[in-house]
Write a protein that holds these residues in place. Structure first.
Motif, short mmCIF file in Angstrom:
data_model
loop_
_atom_site.label_atom_id
_atom_site.label_comp_id
_atom_site.label_asym_id
_atom_site.label_seq_id
_atom_site.Cartn_x
_atom_site.Cartn_y
_atom_site.Cartn_z
N GLY A 75 1.12 -0.80 0.30
CA GLY A 75 -0.22 -0.31 0.04
C GLY A 75 1.10 1.41 0.04
O GLY A 75 2.13 1.40 -0.43
N GLU A 76 0.35 1.98 0.77
CA GLU A 76 0.87 3.81 0.44
C GLU A 76 1.14 4.37 2.20
O GLU A 76 0.57 4.10 2.58
N ILE A 77 2.57 4.97 2.50
CA ILE A 77 2.14 5.23 3.22
C ILE A 77 1.57 6.36 3.49
O ILE A 77 1.92 7.64 2.68
N VAL A 78 0.87 6.29 4.44
CA VAL A 78 -0.26 7.89 4.89
C VAL A 78 0.03 8.26 6.73
O VAL A 78 -0.10 9.59 6.39
N GLU A 79 0.98 7.33 6.84
CA GLU A 79 1.43 8.12 8.52
C GLU A 79 2.38 7.93 8.78
O GLU A 79 2.82 6.69 8.79
N ILE A 80 3.60 7.98 9.61
CA ILE A 80 4.41 7.70 9.85
C ILE A 80 5.10 8.19 11.51
O ILE A 80 4.33 9.79 11.93
N ASN A 81 5.22 7.73 12.38
CA ASN A 81 4.93 7.36 13.85
C ASN A 81 6.42 8.62 13.89
O ASN A 81 7.23 7.85 14.64
N LYS A 82 6.48 9.81 13.47
CA LYS A 82 7.65 11.54 13.74
C LYS A 82 7.71 10.88 16.07
O LYS A 82 9.39 10.16 15.65
N SER A 83 6.92 10.83 16.81
CA SER A 83 7.76 10.03 18.15
C SER A 83 8.37 9.11 18.69
O SER A 83 9.17 9.11 19.04
N VAL A 84 8.30 7.71 17.60
CA VAL A 84 9.38 7.25 17.57
C VAL A 84 10.56 7.47 16.84
O VAL A 84 11.92 6.64 17.45
N GLY A 99 4.96 3.01 20.04
CA GLY A 99 6.38 2.83 19.49
C GLY A 99 6.27 1.93 18.06
O GLY A 99 6.39 1.22 17.17
N TRP A 100 4.80 2.28 17.54
CA TRP A 100 4.46 1.64 15.79
C TRP A 100 5.08 3.05 14.86
O TRP A 100 5.71 3.95 15.29
N PHE A 101 4.98 2.10 13.74
CA PHE A 101 6.15 2.63 13.05
C PHE A 101 5.10 3.98 11.60
O PHE A 101 5.68 4.53 11.45
N TYR A 102 4.70 3.10 11.17
CA TYR A 102 3.66 3.66 10.25
C TYR A 102 2.47 2.88 9.89
O TYR A 102 1.78 1.78 10.50
N LYS A 103 1.67 4.23 9.43
CA LYS A 103 0.53 3.40 9.01
C LYS A 103 0.25 3.20 7.14
O LYS A 103 0.36 4.44 6.27
N VAL A 104 -0.58 2.53 6.72
CA VAL A 104 -0.22 2.07 5.04
C VAL A 104 -2.01 2.10 4.51
O VAL A 104 -2.42 1.43 5.87
N LYS A 105 -1.88 2.47 3.30
CA LYS A 105 -3.60 2.55 3.56
C LYS A 105 -3.37 1.40 2.65
O LYS A 105 -2.75 1.23 0.94
N LEU A 106 -4.00 0.29 3.11
CA LEU A 106 -4.35 -1.05 1.65
C LEU A 106 -4.16 -1.12 0.51
O LEU A 106 -5.72 -0.63 0.18
N SER A 107 -3.49 -1.21 -0.69
CA SER A 107 -3.94 -1.59 -1.79
C SER A 107 -4.41 -3.23 -1.93
O SER A 107 -5.14 -3.12 -3.36
N ASN A 108 -4.05 -4.07 -1.30
CA ASN A 108 -4.78 -4.93 -1.30
C ASN A 108 -4.75 -6.06 0.11
O ASN A 108 -4.47 -7.21 0.49
N PRO A 109 -5.97 -5.85 0.30
CA PRO A 109 -6.59 -6.11 1.39
C PRO A 109 -6.73 -7.88 1.74
O PRO A 109 -6.34 -8.36 3.03
N GLY A 110 -6.38 -8.33 -0.04
CA GLY A 110 -6.22 -10.39 0.35
C GLY A 110 -5.08 -10.26 1.37
O GLY A 110 -4.96 -11.65 2.00
N GLU A 111 -4.40 -9.70 1.62
CA GLU A 111 -2.45 -9.85 1.75
C GLU A 111 -2.98 -9.97 2.92
O GLU A 111 -2.15 -10.89 3.80
N LEU A 112 -3.53 -9.90 4.19
CA LEU A 112 -3.53 -10.15 5.38
C LEU A 112 -4.47 -11.12 6.03
O LEU A 112 -3.41 -11.93 6.85
N LYS A 113 -5.07 -12.16 4.80
CA LYS A 113 -5.30 -13.96 4.93
C LYS A 113 -3.77 -14.28 5.32
O LYS A 113 -4.14 -15.03 5.77
#
Length: 128
Positions: A75-84, A99-113
């Motif tokens: 997917g596409e990175i939509v936010e990073i955790n500057k605090s970390v 302590g999370w790293f980034y948020k990503v907008k999923l391009s293929n939700p099927g990958e979660l399986k």
């Protein structure tokens, strides 16, 4: 015993994913941060970067070693955790919250399986 929240999915490479709608938050597991020991540096991907599942996209350095972080999903990175970036020790003290790293907008939700359930991850790290 490592903390393995039941609301997450896990990659074999020790990243976790928390999905909300079409966006996923990514970090590393409690087990992974224990293995790394004291995290002293975090390099994250830029917002807007497109990542592919299982592709190295970030780096974590500890007093012991440097490790690539692999994106569990595409997917596409939509936010990073500057605090970390400013305080890498959050990876050790709060692997599933601050302590999370980034948020990503999923391009293929099927990958979660393809990701591990908490039970499967627990078995992989020898906690079953």
């Amino acid at each position: 015993m490592s903390n393995i929240p039941s609301d997450l999915k896990y990659a074999k490479s020790h990243e976790w994913v928390r999905v909300s709608g079409d966006t996923a938050v990514v970090g590393i597991s409690d087990h992974a941060q224990h293995e790394l020991t004291d995290v002293v540096f975090v390099e994250l991907p830029e917002v807007g970067k497109k990542v592919k599942a299982n592709e190295a996209c970030a780096v974590v350095e500890s007093v012991k070693t440097a490790s690539d972080i692999y994106s569990p999903v595409s997917g596409e990175i939509v936010e990073i955790n500057k605090s970390v970036v400013d305080d890498p020790s959050l990876v050790n003290s709060q692997p599933y919250t601050g302590g999370w790293f980034y948020k990503v907008k999923l391009s293929n939700p099927g990958e979660l399986k393809a990701l591990l359930t908490p039970e499967q991850y627990k078995a992989q790290i020898g906690g079953a």
